[in-house]
Scaffold this motif. Structure first.
Motif, PDB file in Angstrom:
ATOM      1  N   GLU A   1       0.833  -1.211   0.000  1.00  0.00           N
ATOM      2  CA  GLU A   1       0.000   0.000   0.000  1.00  0.00           C
ATOM      3  C   GLU A   1       0.867   1.260   0.000  1.00  0.00           C
ATOM      4  O   GLU A   1       0.578   2.242  -0.702  1.00  0.00           O
ATOM      5  CB  GLU A   1      -0.928   0.014   1.220  1.00  0.00           C
ATOM      6  CG  GLU A   1      -2.015  -1.052   1.205  1.00  0.00           C
ATOM      7  CD  GLU A   1      -1.515  -2.423   1.655  1.00  0.00           C
ATOM      8  OE1 GLU A   1      -0.317  -2.519   2.011  1.00  0.00           O
ATOM      9  OE2 GLU A   1      -2.302  -3.381   1.640  1.00  0.00           O
ATOM     10  N   GLU A   2       1.963   1.235   0.792  1.00  0.00           N
ATOM     11  CA  GLU A   2       2.842   2.394   0.860  1.00  0.00           C
ATOM     12  C   GLU A   2       3.552   2.639  -0.474  1.00  0.00           C
ATOM     13  O   GLU A   2       3.725   3.775  -0.909  1.00  0.00           O
ATOM     14  CB  GLU A   2       3.866   2.220   1.974  1.00  0.00           C
ATOM     15  CG  GLU A   2       3.266   2.296   3.371  1.00  0.00           C
ATOM     16  CD  GLU A   2       4.256   1.921   4.451  1.00  0.00           C
ATOM     17  OE1 GLU A   2       4.122   2.456   5.557  1.00  0.00           O
ATOM     18  OE2 GLU A   2       5.148   1.087   4.177  1.00  0.00           O
ATOM     19  N   LYS A   3       3.988   1.526  -1.115  1.00  0.00           N
ATOM     20  CA  LYS A   3       4.627   1.670  -2.423  1.00  0.00           C
ATOM     21  C   LYS A   3       3.659   2.258  -3.437  1.00  0.00           C
ATOM     22  O   LYS A   3       3.995   3.172  -4.203  1.00  0.00           O
ATOM     23  CB  LYS A   3       5.137   0.321  -2.919  1.00  0.00           C
ATOM     24  CG  LYS A   3       6.418  -0.159  -2.270  1.00  0.00           C
ATOM     25  CD  LYS A   3       6.890  -1.431  -2.927  1.00  0.00           C
ATOM     26  CE  LYS A   3       8.210  -1.912  -2.299  1.00  0.00           C
ATOM     27  NZ  LYS A   3       8.694  -3.153  -2.922  1.00  0.00           N
ATOM     28  N   THR A   4       2.434   1.725  -3.444  1.00  0.00           N
ATOM     29  CA  THR A   4       1.427   2.213  -4.387  1.00  0.00           C
ATOM     30  C   THR A   4       1.136   3.688  -4.153  1.00  0.00           C
ATOM     31  O   THR A   4       1.067   4.490  -5.089  1.00  0.00           O
ATOM     32  CB  THR A   4       0.133   1.399  -4.248  1.00  0.00           C
ATOM     33  OG1 THR A   4       0.417   0.019  -4.487  1.00  0.00           O
ATOM     34  CG2 THR A   4      -0.919   1.887  -5.241  1.00  0.00           C
ATOM     35  N   GLU A   5       1.015   4.056  -2.888  1.00  0.00           N
ATOM     36  CA  GLU A   5       0.733   5.448  -2.550  1.00  0.00           C
ATOM     37  C   GLU A   5       1.884   6.360  -2.982  1.00  0.00           C
ATOM     38  O   GLU A   5       1.670   7.454  -3.502  1.00  0.00           O
ATOM     39  CB  GLU A   5       0.495   5.568  -1.044  1.00  0.00           C
ATOM     40  CG  GLU A   5       0.046   6.956  -0.613  1.00  0.00           C
ATOM     41  CD  GLU A   5      -0.223   7.030   0.881  1.00  0.00           C
ATOM     42  OE1 GLU A   5      -0.413   8.165   1.374  1.00  0.00           O
ATOM     43  OE2 GLU A   5      -0.235   5.971   1.544  1.00  0.00           O
ATOM     44  N   PHE A   6       3.120   5.894  -2.761  1.00  0.00           N
ATOM     45  CA  PHE A   6       4.297   6.667  -3.157  1.00  0.00           C
ATOM     46  C   PHE A   6       4.328   6.876  -4.673  1.00  0.00           C
ATOM     47  O   PHE A   6       4.560   7.978  -5.172  1.00  0.00           O
ATOM     48  CB  PHE A   6       5.556   5.951  -2.687  1.00  0.00           C
ATOM     49  CG  PHE A   6       6.836   6.599  -3.128  1.00  0.00           C
ATOM     50  CD1 PHE A   6       7.134   7.903  -2.775  1.00  0.00           C
ATOM     51  CD2 PHE A   6       7.756   5.898  -3.900  1.00  0.00           C
ATOM     52  CE1 PHE A   6       8.315   8.499  -3.175  1.00  0.00           C
ATOM     53  CE2 PHE A   6       8.940   6.486  -4.308  1.00  0.00           C
ATOM     54  CZ  PHE A   6       9.211   7.791  -3.940  1.00  0.00           C
ATOM     55  N   LEU A   7       4.072   5.790  -5.431  1.00  0.00           N
ATOM     56  CA  LEU A   7       4.091   5.884  -6.885  1.00  0.00           C
ATOM     57  C   LEU A   7       2.995   6.813  -7.396  1.00  0.00           C
ATOM     58  O   LEU A   7       3.209   7.615  -8.308  1.00  0.00           O
ATOM     59  CB  LEU A   7       3.929   4.494  -7.510  1.00  0.00           C
ATOM     60  CG  LEU A   7       5.073   3.510  -7.249  1.00  0.00           C
ATOM     61  CD1 LEU A   7       4.733   2.146  -7.822  1.00  0.00           C
ATOM     62  CD2 LEU A   7       6.363   4.023  -7.853  1.00  0.00           C
ATOM     63  N   LEU A   8       1.804   6.732  -6.804  1.00  0.00           N
ATOM     64  CA  LEU A   8       0.704   7.597  -7.222  1.00  0.00           C
ATOM     65  C   LEU A   8       1.012   9.063  -6.925  1.00  0.00           C
ATOM     66  O   LEU A   8       0.705   9.952  -7.719  1.00  0.00           O
ATOM     67  CB  LEU A   8      -0.597   7.174  -6.527  1.00  0.00           C
ATOM     68  CG  LEU A   8      -1.191   5.843  -7.002  1.00  0.00           C
ATOM     69  CD1 LEU A   8      -2.411   5.482  -6.163  1.00  0.00           C
ATOM     70  CD2 LEU A   8      -1.575   5.908  -8.485  1.00  0.00           C
ATOM     71  N   ASP A   9       1.631   9.304  -5.755  1.00  0.00           N
ATOM     72  CA  ASP A   9       2.003  10.677  -5.405  1.00  0.00           C
ATOM     73  C   ASP A   9       3.019  11.230  -6.401  1.00  0.00           C
ATOM     74  O   ASP A   9       2.966  12.402  -6.790  1.00  0.00           O
ATOM     75  CB  ASP A   9       2.573  10.733  -3.989  1.00  0.00           C
ATOM     76  CG  ASP A   9       1.494  10.648  -2.927  1.00  0.00           C
ATOM     77  OD1 ASP A   9       0.312  10.803  -3.275  1.00  0.00           O
ATOM     78  OD2 ASP A   9       1.836  10.408  -1.751  1.00  0.00           O
ATOM     79  N   CYS A  10       3.985  10.380  -6.791  1.00  0.00           N
ATOM     80  CA  CYS A  10       4.989  10.810  -7.770  1.00  0.00           C
ATOM     81  C   CYS A  10       4.343  11.132  -9.115  1.00  0.00           C
ATOM     82  O   CYS A  10       4.636  12.152  -9.734  1.00  0.00           O
ATOM     83  CB  CYS A  10       6.058   9.732  -7.951  1.00  0.00           C
ATOM     84  SG  CYS A  10       7.211   9.605  -6.564  1.00  0.00           S
ATOM     85  N   LEU A  11       3.426  10.241  -9.566  1.00  0.00           N
ATOM     86  CA  LEU A  11       2.768  10.477 -10.847  1.00  0.00           C
ATOM     87  C   LEU A  11       1.962  11.765 -10.818  1.00  0.00           C
ATOM     88  O   LEU A  11       1.945  12.535 -11.777  1.00  0.00           O
ATOM     89  CB  LEU A  11       1.860   9.293 -11.198  1.00  0.00           C
ATOM     90  CG  LEU A  11       2.585   7.995 -11.585  1.00  0.00           C
ATOM     91  CD1 LEU A  11       1.583   6.874 -11.782  1.00  0.00           C
ATOM     92  CD2 LEU A  11       3.395   8.197 -12.859  1.00  0.00           C
ATOM     93  N   SER A  12       1.292  12.012  -9.699  1.00  0.00           N
ATOM     94  CA  SER A  12       0.531  13.245  -9.550  1.00  0.00           C
ATOM     95  C   SER A  12       1.453  14.454  -9.611  1.00  0.00           C
ATOM     96  O   SER A  12       1.137  15.475 -10.225  1.00  0.00           O
ATOM     97  CB  SER A  12      -0.227  13.227  -8.223  1.00  0.00           C
ATOM     98  OG  SER A  12      -0.853  14.460  -7.989  1.00  0.00           O
ATOM     99  N   LEU A  13       2.611  14.336  -8.970  1.00  0.00           N
ATOM    100  CA  LEU A  13       3.590  15.423  -8.972  1.00  0.00           C
ATOM    101  C   LEU A  13       4.115  15.673 -10.376  1.00  0.00           C
ATOM    102  O   LEU A  13       4.198  16.803 -10.841  1.00  0.00           O
ATOM    103  CB  LEU A  13       4.741  15.074  -8.030  1.00  0.00           C
ATOM    104  CG  LEU A  13       5.948  16.010  -8.008  1.00  0.00           C
ATOM    105  CD1 LEU A  13       5.552  17.357  -7.443  1.00  0.00           C
ATOM    106  CD2 LEU A  13       7.074  15.404  -7.179  1.00  0.00           C
ATOM    107  N   PHE A  14       4.462  14.599 -11.105  1.00  0.00           N
ATOM    108  CA  PHE A  14       5.057  14.736 -12.422  1.00  0.00           C
ATOM    109  C   PHE A  14       4.060  15.257 -13.457  1.00  0.00           C
ATOM    110  O   PHE A  14       4.436  15.904 -14.420  1.00  0.00           O
ATOM    111  CB  PHE A  14       5.629  13.403 -12.897  1.00  0.00           C
ATOM    112  CG  PHE A  14       6.715  12.858 -12.008  1.00  0.00           C
ATOM    113  CD1 PHE A  14       7.512  13.716 -11.286  1.00  0.00           C
ATOM    114  CD2 PHE A  14       6.927  11.493 -11.882  1.00  0.00           C
ATOM    115  CE1 PHE A  14       8.519  13.228 -10.460  1.00  0.00           C
ATOM    116  CE2 PHE A  14       7.924  10.995 -11.060  1.00  0.00           C
ATOM    117  CZ  PHE A  14       8.712  11.865 -10.348  1.00  0.00           C
ATOM    118  N   ASN A  15       2.781  14.973 -13.241  1.00  0.00           N
ATOM    119  CA  ASN A  15       1.779  15.401 -14.214  1.00  0.00           C
ATOM    120  C   ASN A  15       1.353  16.852 -14.030  1.00  0.00           C
ATOM    121  O   ASN A  15       0.606  17.387 -14.823  1.00  0.00           O
ATOM    122  CB  ASN A  15       0.535  14.503 -14.119  1.00  0.00           C
ATOM    123  CG  ASN A  15       0.815  13.125 -14.697  1.00  0.00           C
ATOM    124  OD1 ASN A  15       1.648  12.984 -15.575  1.00  0.00           O
ATOM    125  ND2 ASN A  15       0.125  12.108 -14.208  1.00  0.00           N
TER     126      ASN A  15
END
Length: 642
Positions: free
Chosen positions: A56-70
């Motif tokens: 869950e933490e990995k998924t949340e981290f990846l989603l946060d990064c994608l949101s940041l990059f977009n």
């Protein structure tokens, strides 16, 4: 087999030893769960228990990064938010992002994230040559490989310096690749050398760094285009200023051209070599800048043409290594790279501009900006030559007309946008050109407002030139210095060094206020300008604030006159700043308008908007003067806290 030499099969993402479970693609074996390649590795250090992020933490981290990059953001904001996200999720305290410019063969430390702010400032300006002899940092980019290493294993002195400065013992380097080309590196600093620390960081960061590369590349391109746009707007304005202010002052015109050129590329040395037609002597103008302390020195000299034969025969812009030419050493032009820009004027005069950078090379976009400005400067230089042929009367009339026009553009043409402040300000020169100056400058972070008013000694064109130059310096300094007194001190250095040997020295009085919009605190520094008024809404009374200080340009060292006064501003308080042309306005009986009358009318009109207050006071002054001529510039500024 010994415990520290166990062979294991493991997936690049899953990591834990297990029986192979996957499929073969093009001769390579991939994990069925995560589609990463399986490898066989000899581990010299036994795996230690790690704090692994949950799914869950990995998924949340990846989603946060994608949101940041977009999202759309500037370069500094992108680097800050990305490193803060890593620090928060992976609990890593020290992170660095290097950005590469392969065109220049240069890698710079663009951002360093650490809890110690002093550490951030100390190492942020590090530059590295893109040379394999530099060690593992450049090797990682050249080979496009992730590397974990101990700094003590590196022989280049940079790694010892970096380790001692940051406390780093080992470092994980992940190249930031865009279209298989390295645009930079993400570095994680560790205070120990235990290999077990980095493996999870490597796995999770490699998943996001590819997408980060796209955002970083886009941000760099956007920043570059913005800088180019600003450069060319600034070049256009500077060229107009040169054409309109310096046509009759050749040496000052050349000095301002060199100052502008060196400012475009942050060069420490800028020269112009002039060779009139059919002569064996050349005249050289040299400007040296101290980028840290904003010190500017200029000199002129006459040199025999034979020592500069190669430079004077350059036909197009080129960059060279200054060590390869003895002429540069003789001229005091030293640095990592020199750019040479030739110009031939219509009267046959050959000119060469020479600029040096202290520790970096010239990127192509900067060379384009230099070429553009030199083309504009060439027009100014030719116009100046033609201008010398005008009659004295025509030349004087033209000067006044041009300088009046340019001066009107140098004063604020629009007020800063603010929901908490109201502004008013105007200047009525005694002649066509005035020596008074006022301004309000909002800082780039929009959290600080600089207010100023000043009065240059004398009137007419000469005072207007000083006013224009001081404005240019002030606008540059407020972006790099926080202290009003430091800015005033630098302006004094310019005035004293530029006019100490002039037939008519130039002096200036000044009040500079730094208004912290968040805290409503004023930090006031003065330079012999006297008082300004502060109307307190709560009491209805007017306070006189004596700015103190000493007139600028009189003494080389004014440190003993240092003054900075803090003042609190409350809602509906109103400031009035003015020059002596207001209080020293004369009527037909040779009586002065005076400070008492100014206070009285200020208080009487306090219910009006700041702009209307100034218009009302000026109307009273004109009524008081009647038919008496205005003998000095009248300038006033008013600001109200809503």
């Amino acid at each position: 087999m010994k415990a520290d030499m166990v062979e294991e099969t493991f997936c690049l993402l899953c990591q834990e030893p297990q029986l192979p479970d996957g499929v073969t693609k093009q001769g390579r074996f991939f994990c069925r769960t995560c589609d990463k390649e399986w490898i066989l590795e000899k581990r010299k250090i036994p795996r230690l228990e790690k704090t692994v992020l949950s799914s869950e933490e990995k998924t949340e981290f990846l989603l946060d990064c994608l949101s940041l990059f977009n999202s759309s953001m500037g370069l500094e904001d992108l680097l800050f938010r990305f490193t803060e996200l890593i620090r928060d999720r992976l609990k890593r305290e020290k992170l660095a992002i290097f950005i590469a410019n392969l065109e220049l063969g240069d890698i710079r430390l663009a951002y360093y994230s650490a809890t110690q702010k002093s550490l951030q400032r100390a190492i942020k300006r590090i530059h590295i040559d893109y040379d394999l002899s530099f060690g593992v940092l450049v090797e990682s980019m050249a080979k496009r490989e992730t590397i974990f290493y101990s700094l003590s294993d590196q022989t280049h002195p940079f790694y010892k310096f970096y380790s001692e400065l940051t406390g780093t013992k080992s470092q994980l380097i992940i190249p930031i690749l865009y279209a298989n080309t390295a645009v930079g590196m993400l570095a994680v600093d560790y205070d120990e050398e235990d290999i077990s620390q980095y493996e999870e960081d490597q796995d999770i960061l490699k998943l996001v760094v590819g997408q980060f590369a796209v955002s970083l590349r886009n941000s760099l391109l956007y920043s570059k285009s913005q800088n180019q746009s600003k450069n060319f707007q600034s070049l256009h304005t500077a060229a107009l200023t040169l054409s309109k202010l310096y046509l009759d002052n050749h040496n000052e015109m050349i000095r301002m051209i060199l100052l502008t050129l060196s400012g475009i590329v942050e060069s420490t040395v800028a020269c112009l070599i002039e060779r009139p037609k059919q002569t064996m002597s050349v005249k050289m103008f040299k400007l040296s800048r101290d980028l840290d302390n904003f010190q500017i020195d200029t000199e002129t000299s006459t040199i025999n043409v034979t020592s500069l034969f190669h430079l004077l025969n350059v036909k197009e812009t080129q960059t060279v290594d200054p060590k390869e030419y003895t002429a540069f050493h003789a001229l005091g032009v030293i640095g990592k790279e020199v750019v040479v820009l030739p110009v031939t004027l219509d009267d046959g005069k050959d000119c060469v501009f020479v600029l040096a950078k202290p520790d970096t090379r010239f990127p192509q976009d900067e060379i384009e900006a230099l070429n553009a400005f030199v083309s504009l400067a060439r027009i100014t230089m030719e116009n100046a030559s033609l201008y010398e042929n005008l009659s004295k009367k025509e030349r004087l009339e033209k000067e006044i007309e041009i300088a009046k026009e340019i001066q009107s553009t140098l004063l604020p043409r629009r007020i800063p946008e603010s929901t908490s402040l109201k502004f008013g300000g105007f200047m009525v020169p005694a002649r066509g050109i005035g020596g008074d100056y006022y301004d309000y400058i909002l800082s780039p972070n929009e959290k600080e407002l600089f207010l100023c008013i000043g009065d240059v000694s004398g009137k007419g064109v000469a005072a207007g030139l000083v006013m224009a130059t001081v404005r240019t310096i002030l606008h540059s300094l407020v972006r790099v210095k926080d202290s009003p007194w430091e800015i005033i001190n630098d302006i004094n250095n310019y005035l004293y060094s530029s006019y100490k040997d002039a037939v008519t020295p130039r002096f200036m009085s000044l009040i500079l206020i730094k208004w912290s919009l968040d805290s409503n605190q004023l930090l006031v520094s003065g330079a012999g300008h006297g008082v300004f008024y502060l109307h307190r809404a709560s009491s209805g009374e007017i306070e006189e604030v004596d700015s103190g200080g000493v007139i600028l340009g009189i003494a080389e060292d004014i440190s003993r006159f240092k003054n900075e006064v803090e003042i609190d501003i409350r809602p509906k308080d109103t400031i009035l700043m003015f020059t002596d042309g207001v209080t020293e306005a004369y009527n037909e009986q040779e009586e002065q308008f005076g400070e008492l009358a100014l206070k009285e009318f200020f208080k009487r009109m306090i219910a009006k908007e700041p702009k209307q207050i100034l218009e009302g006071i000026y109307s009273e002054i004109k009524t008081f003067m009647k038919s008496k001529d205005q003998h000095d510039d009248i300038t006033m500024v008013s600001i109200r806290k809503l």
